[in-house]
Every structure is written in structure tokens, then in C-alpha cells.
Design an enzyme around this catalytic site. Structure first.
Site, short mmCIF file in Angstrom:
data_model
loop_
_atom_site.label_atom_id
_atom_site.label_comp_id
_atom_site.label_asym_id
_atom_site.label_seq_id
_atom_site.Cartn_x
_atom_site.Cartn_y
_atom_site.Cartn_z
N SER A 1 9.18 3.90 5.38
CA SER A 1 9.86 3.04 4.43
C SER A 1 9.50 3.32 2.98
O SER A 1 8.55 4.03 2.68
CB SER A 1 9.49 1.61 4.75
OG SER A 1 8.11 1.54 5.06
N HIS B 1 4.63 -7.64 -0.06
CA HIS B 1 4.20 -8.87 -0.71
C HIS B 1 4.86 -9.02 -2.07
O HIS B 1 5.31 -8.04 -2.68
CB HIS B 1 2.68 -8.88 -0.86
CG HIS B 1 1.95 -8.81 0.45
ND1 HIS B 1 1.32 -9.90 1.02
CD2 HIS B 1 1.76 -7.78 1.31
CE1 HIS B 1 0.77 -9.55 2.17
NE2 HIS B 1 1.02 -8.26 2.37
N ASP C 1 0.87 -1.17 0.00
CA ASP C 1 0.00 0.00 0.00
C ASP C 1 0.91 1.22 0.00
O ASP C 1 1.94 1.23 0.69
CB ASP C 1 -0.84 0.06 1.28
CG ASP C 1 -2.04 -0.87 1.26
OD1 ASP C 1 -2.14 -1.70 0.34
OD2 ASP C 1 -2.86 -0.77 2.18
#
Length: 260
Positions: free
Chosen positions: A226, A142, A86
Site C-alpha cells: 500500500s 493514523h 510507518d
């Protein structure tokens, strides 16, 4: 005021004293009392949470939260490449003949980012994508594609912020910050996924150590602020966006490209 405090907790600098104070607080039981306030400040969707808000003892535990099963739909088309996170897709383009990519008009050498000369060469002429994760975002990472894991390695010691100001004024944080890199292989071509910390050593954690990855499978997670840089060998994908599109909000599992 609260929003600025919470951003400071998860976008720390490489100042060891400042970082240590805020990190200690974010991992203390006292910080857990601020979880609801954190949710309210960033308008986080509580319906997606795997657990109720009072399940998380610290603000750090909430920050690395997992989501309910099915909260993110992964594009199931065999030819699709999906977002690993996201966040905001801030930059994308073609890696030039000198093996550089560009962020906020600054050139970033792949040899610095990846640290491996032979690995760097294979991405010349390929595609790069840069994703920025803000404090409100889901911070699990992911796999963008079904692939074989070629290798994993870590580089860097300290980290600077990777927000817009950090990218403009920092010492090329995407290529110098502490980072964990996973290289994948699909269709006889390579994909590199660089997970870049924005706090200090060990703000990036691996959660997958198997030789094969399914599309959408979790690779790891960030403890604090991040970014992720994706690299594709030339001729592997066609991006799903026009070159003049800017700062695209995206969710993990959404299509970002198609295998050529």
C-alpha cells in the site's frame, strides 16, 4: 527466495487468477506456519507486537497486526503534523496550478486521484506527501492531526503494485488504484488522506467512522501492500524536510511538518 515469495503475497497485481491464489494462501491457516519466517526475512521487531507470534493464525492476520501501547510515540506539540504510517516518505512538493503532483517524474492529476472537481481545486498551490509501505512495515493508518472529518469516499476497482517499479511502469497506480479517501478540516483549511491499495478491491479497511479525529488516532488499515498520499491546502503547513532530501524512513507519529 522466501523474501521474494512474501513480497509477492503482499504486492499483488490486478491479474485476477494470480491475485486470488496468493490471497487465498495468505488468509489460510497453512500460511500461519510461515509467520516466523516472514518476521526473520524482514527483520521485524517482535518486541513491538501486541501479541506473541503464535497468536496470529495466518500471515494476513500478522500483516494487519497492531502494536503494543506506546510502541509509537506521537509528537504531542499542538502545532505539529505527524506521519500517518510507518514507511518511506518517497516524494513531497507543491501541487501545481493545473492541480498535478509528481511521483517518479510522472504527473498525477488530483482530479483523477480525488474524483471530485470542487475538492480538487482547493489543493492547488498546497503540499503533497507520498508514503510507501513495504511488506515489513506496520500497516495501520493514523490521523496526522487533530481535525474534524469532512467526508469519506471510495474510488477505483483494481490495483497495481505501488512499489518503485509499479510507479515507474504502471498506469499511474496512485490515481487509479482502489482507494479510500478521508478529508479533514483544521484551522479552516483542508487535509485529504488517500489510502491506496496495492492488491484489489477492499484491500483498504476503515476502522474509524466518527466525526472527529485526534492526532495519532487510527483511521484504518491495509490488508496488503500500500501507499498513502497526504494533501494539504496552501498555507496550512511547513514541511519538516529539505526539498532535496530523498526517501526518508519514517515511523507513525513522527513530525513531518508544522501548522503555519
Amino acid at each position: 527466495m522466501k523474501k521474494h515469495l512474501y513480497k509477492a503475497m503482499v504486492q499483488l497485481t490486478n491479474n485476477p487468477i494470480y491475485s486470488d491464489i496468493l490471497k487465498r494462501f495468505a488468509t489460510s491457516k497453512m500460511s500461519g506456519k510461515l509467520n516466523q519466517s516472514f518476521v526473520n526475512a524482514f527483520n521485524i521487531n517482535q518486541e513491538e507486537l501486541q501479541y506473541e507470534i503464535n497468536h496470529y493464525p495466518t500471515i494476513h492476520d500478522f500483516f494487519i497486526r497492531q502494536l503494543k501501547e506506546g510502541a509509537r510515540e506521537v509528537d504531542v506539540s499542538p502545532s505539529s503534523v505527524v506521519s500517518p504510517v510507518d514507511g518511506v516518505l518517497t516524494e513531497w512538493g507543491t501541487i501545481d496550478e493545473k492541480a498535478n503532483f509528481y511521483v517518479k517524474e510522472n504527473d498525477y492529476p488530483l482530479k483523477k486521484l480525488l474524483g471530485l472537481k470542487n475538492t480538487t481545486r482547493r489543493y492547488i498551490g498546497g503540499t503533497y506527501m507520498v508514503f510507501y509501505l513495504s511488506p515489513k512495515d506496520y500497516h495501520r493508518i493514523h490521523s496526522p492531526i487533530k481535525a474534524k472529518v469532512v467526508k469519506r469516499w471510495a474510488l477505483g476497482k483494481y490495483s497495481e503494485p505501488v512499489n518503485k517499479m509499479g510507479l515507474l511502469l504502471g498506469e499511474k497506480p496512485l490515481a487509479n488504484n482502489y482507494r479510500l479517501i478521508t478529508e479533514l478540516k483544521v484551522e479552516q483549511k483542508h487535509v485529504a488522506l488517500a489510502k491506496i491499495g496495492a492488491l484489489n478491491v477492499n484491500s483498504v479497511h476503515a476502522s474509524h467512522l466518527k466525526p472527529q479525529l485526534e492526532k495519532g488516532e487510527e483511521l484504518g488499515y491495509f490488508s496488503f501492500g500500500s501507499s498513502v498520499v497526504l494533501l494539504f491546502e496552501a498555507g496550512l503547513i511547513k514541511t519538516a524536510f529539505a526539498t532535496d532530501e530523498q526517501d526518508i524512513m519514517i515511523r507513525q507519529g513522527e513530525k513531518i511538518g508544522t501548522l503555519v
